[in-house]
Design a protein around this motif. Structure first.
Motif, PDB file in Angstrom:
ATOM      1  N   TRP A  25      -6.569   5.073  15.865  1.00 39.11           N
ATOM      2  CA  TRP A  25      -6.569   3.944  14.936  1.00 39.11           C
ATOM      3  C   TRP A  25      -7.357   2.773  15.500  1.00 39.11           C
ATOM      4  N   TRP A  26      -7.270   2.561  16.823  1.00 39.65           N
ATOM      5  CA  TRP A  26      -7.970   1.413  17.418  1.00 39.65           C
ATOM      6  C   TRP A  26      -9.480   1.623  17.393  1.00 39.65           C
ATOM      7  N   ALA A  27      -9.936   2.886  17.465  1.00 40.86           N
ATOM      8  CA  ALA A  27     -11.370   3.145  17.359  1.00 40.86           C
ATOM      9  C   ALA A  27     -11.858   2.840  15.948  1.00 40.86           C
ATOM     10  N   THR A  28     -11.061   3.217  14.957  1.00 44.14           N
ATOM     11  CA  THR A  28     -11.395   2.881  13.570  1.00 44.14           C
ATOM     12  C   THR A  28     -11.469   1.373  13.388  1.00 44.14           C
ATOM     13  N   PHE A  29     -10.515   0.671  13.976  1.00 43.26           N
ATOM     14  CA  PHE A  29     -10.510  -0.789  13.883  1.00 43.26           C
ATOM     15  C   PHE A  29     -11.768  -1.378  14.497  1.00 43.26           C
ATOM     16  N   LEU A  30     -12.126  -0.931  15.698  1.00 42.21           N
ATOM     17  CA  LEU A  30     -13.301  -1.475  16.377  1.00 42.21           C
ATOM     18  C   LEU A  30     -14.586  -1.188  15.595  1.00 42.21           C
ATOM     19  N   VAL A  44      -8.501   0.037   7.148  1.00 43.61           N
ATOM     20  CA  VAL A  44      -9.909  -0.295   6.909  1.00 43.61           C
ATOM     21  C   VAL A  44     -10.037  -1.707   6.350  1.00 43.61           C
ATOM     22  N   VAL A  45      -9.160  -2.079   5.425  1.00 45.89           N
ATOM     23  CA  VAL A  45      -9.217  -3.416   4.832  1.00 45.89           C
ATOM     24  C   VAL A  45      -8.964  -4.481   5.898  1.00 45.89           C
ATOM     25  N   VAL A  46      -7.915  -4.305   6.703  1.00 46.09           N
ATOM     26  CA  VAL A  46      -7.600  -5.276   7.748  1.00 46.09           C
ATOM     27  C   VAL A  46      -8.736  -5.363   8.762  1.00 46.09           C
ATOM     28  N   SER A  47      -9.301  -4.222   9.124  1.00 47.81           N
ATOM     29  CA  SER A  47     -10.388  -4.210  10.103  1.00 47.81           C
ATOM     30  C   SER A  47     -11.610  -4.942   9.569  1.00 47.81           C
ATOM     31  N   ALA A  48     -11.949  -4.717   8.288  1.00 41.31           N
ATOM     32  CA  ALA A  48     -13.099  -5.387   7.695  1.00 41.31           C
ATOM     33  C   ALA A  48     -12.882  -6.896   7.621  1.00 41.31           C
ATOM     34  N   LEU A  49     -11.680  -7.304   7.235  1.00 37.01           N
ATOM     35  CA  LEU A  49     -11.376  -8.738   7.178  1.00 37.01           C
ATOM     36  C   LEU A  49     -11.436  -9.363   8.566  1.00 37.01           C
ATOM     37  N   ALA A  50     -10.937  -8.633   9.573  1.00 34.58           N
ATOM     38  CA  ALA A  50     -10.983  -9.143  10.943  1.00 34.58           C
ATOM     39  C   ALA A  50     -12.421  -9.325  11.411  1.00 34.58           C
ATOM     40  N   TRP A  75       0.816  -1.214   0.000  1.00 33.35           N
ATOM     41  CA  TRP A  75       0.000   0.000   0.000  1.00 33.35           C
ATOM     42  C   TRP A  75       0.848   1.261   0.000  1.00 33.35           C
ATOM     43  N   ALA A  76       2.139   1.108  -0.240  1.00 29.14           N
ATOM     44  CA  ALA A  76       3.032   2.268  -0.217  1.00 29.14           C
ATOM     45  C   ALA A  76       2.580   3.302  -1.252  1.00 29.14           C
ATOM     46  N   GLY A  77       2.516   4.543  -0.824  1.00 24.62           N
ATOM     47  CA  GLY A  77       2.087   5.619  -1.713  1.00 24.62           C
ATOM     48  C   GLY A  77       0.604   5.908  -1.657  1.00 24.62           C
ATOM     49  N   GLY A  78      -0.195   4.998  -1.104  1.00 22.46           N
ATOM     50  CA  GLY A  78      -1.632   5.207  -0.991  1.00 22.46           C
ATOM     51  C   GLY A  78      -1.995   5.832   0.336  1.00 22.46           C
ATOM     52  N   PRO A  79      -3.279   6.105   0.557  1.00 25.63           N
ATOM     53  CA  PRO A  79      -3.700   6.678   1.843  1.00 25.63           C
ATOM     54  C   PRO A  79      -3.438   5.714   2.990  1.00 25.63           C
ATOM     55  N   ALA A  80      -2.962   6.243   4.120  1.00 29.74           N
ATOM     56  CA  ALA A  80      -2.579   5.392   5.248  1.00 29.74           C
ATOM     57  C   ALA A  80      -3.774   4.673   5.844  1.00 29.74           C
ATOM     58  N   TRP A  81      -4.987   5.261   5.717  1.00 25.41           N
ATOM     59  CA  TRP A  81      -6.154   4.648   6.338  1.00 25.41           C
ATOM     60  C   TRP A  81      -6.653   3.432   5.561  1.00 25.41           C
TER      61      TRP A  81
END
Length: 277
Positions: A254-259, A29-35, A19-25
């Motif tokens: 970041w953890w709130a976004t994850f939750l 979001v992808v990892v959180s959705a998969l989780a 994801w280098a060069g893309g938005p950090a979020w």
């Protein structure tokens, strides 16, 4: 633990490098959705869905009774007692999937914290460095000095805290590239990486601590090789600024976004798979 940390860190770093060069979020979001989707699947196959459905129906029945008989104090008190009982049962029946997911989710959150909890240093920044010592090594570290480097300057002499068995230095960053802190002891050379870039918005992993021999220390700080129980040093910490990653106009941790994202994904996946939480 060391082997597991090395494997998980390599996998995580490889994933984020894509994801280098893309938005950090975006990867968060992808990892959180998969989780969240994985959590729904685990919940589906490790819980007694029939008992959870029964608990949910009994809870709804008590809520309905309280609404219908709101003027009957005895009925309301009885319904409240049963509501508490069925809620506790529902939590009890949710315990097996929670136990199954506990360790994997802790390992995932620790890896995400390396990428999202702190921001890298940039030229002009100052940082506090802490060297934690073993309790019986005061004599060999009496004149211990942090070596100067082209990437940073050591701005203060060492400050000893005898109660915490620690030494402190303040460094000033001068060059926009990764640097290494170095100390020379009689029996070993000690090093700690510091993350330095030209632009603070650059998204890289930050290892704030090189851990000691304790398993909790190694669990929470998996990015660098830990010190052994026989070493003079028990850990090295570097102070970094907090990272800010706005999403949809909100500056959430970041953890709130994850939750939030994982919970929404679990609810969506659970609805599709007819999972009773």
């Amino acid at each position: 633990m060391n082997a597991l940390n090395s494997i998980l860190t390599a996998i995580t770093d490889t994933f984020f490098s894509l994801w280098a060069g893309g938005p950090a979020w975006a990867p968060l979001v992808v990892v959180s959705a998969l989780a969240g989707l994985v959590a729904a699947i685990v919940f589906r196959f490790t819980s007694r869905q029939d008992l959870l459905r029964r608990d949910a129906e009994l809870i709804q029945a008590q809520l309905l009774a309280m609404k219908l008989f709101r003027d009957d104090l005895g009925t309301i008190c009885g319904s409240l007692g049963r509501l508490l009982r069925y809620t506790v049962l529902r939590l009890w029946h949710s315990l097996p999937p929670a136990l199954v997911m506990g360790v994997p989710f802790v390992l995932l959150l620790v890896q995400l914290a390396r990428w999202y909890e702190h921001a890298p240093l940039v030229p002009g920044d100052q940082a506090l460095v802490l060297l934690q010592l073993s309790k019986d090594e005061r004599s060999t570290t009496k004149n211990l000095a942090l070596e100067q480097s082209a990437e940073f300057v050591v701005e203060t002499p060492s400050l000893r805290d005898p109660e915490e068995h620690a030494l402190y230095w303040r460094i000033g960053i001068t060059q926009p590239r990764e640097a290494t802190l170095c100390w020379k002891l009689p029996r070993q050379k000690v090093e700690k990486r510091i993350a330095v870039v030209s632009d603070r918005q650059q998204h890289i992993a930050i290892d704030v601590r090189r851990p000691g021999p304790g398993w909790t220390d190694r669990l929470l700080h998996p990015g660098e090789a830990p010190f052994e129980a026989s070493d003079t040093i028990r850990g090295i910490d570097v102070q970094y600024p907090r990272r800010s990653i706005p999403l949809l106009g909100l500056d959430l941790p970041w953890w709130a976004t994850f939750l939030i994202v994982s919970a929404l994904a679990a609810m969506f996946g659970g609805r599709v798979m007819r999972v009773q939480f």
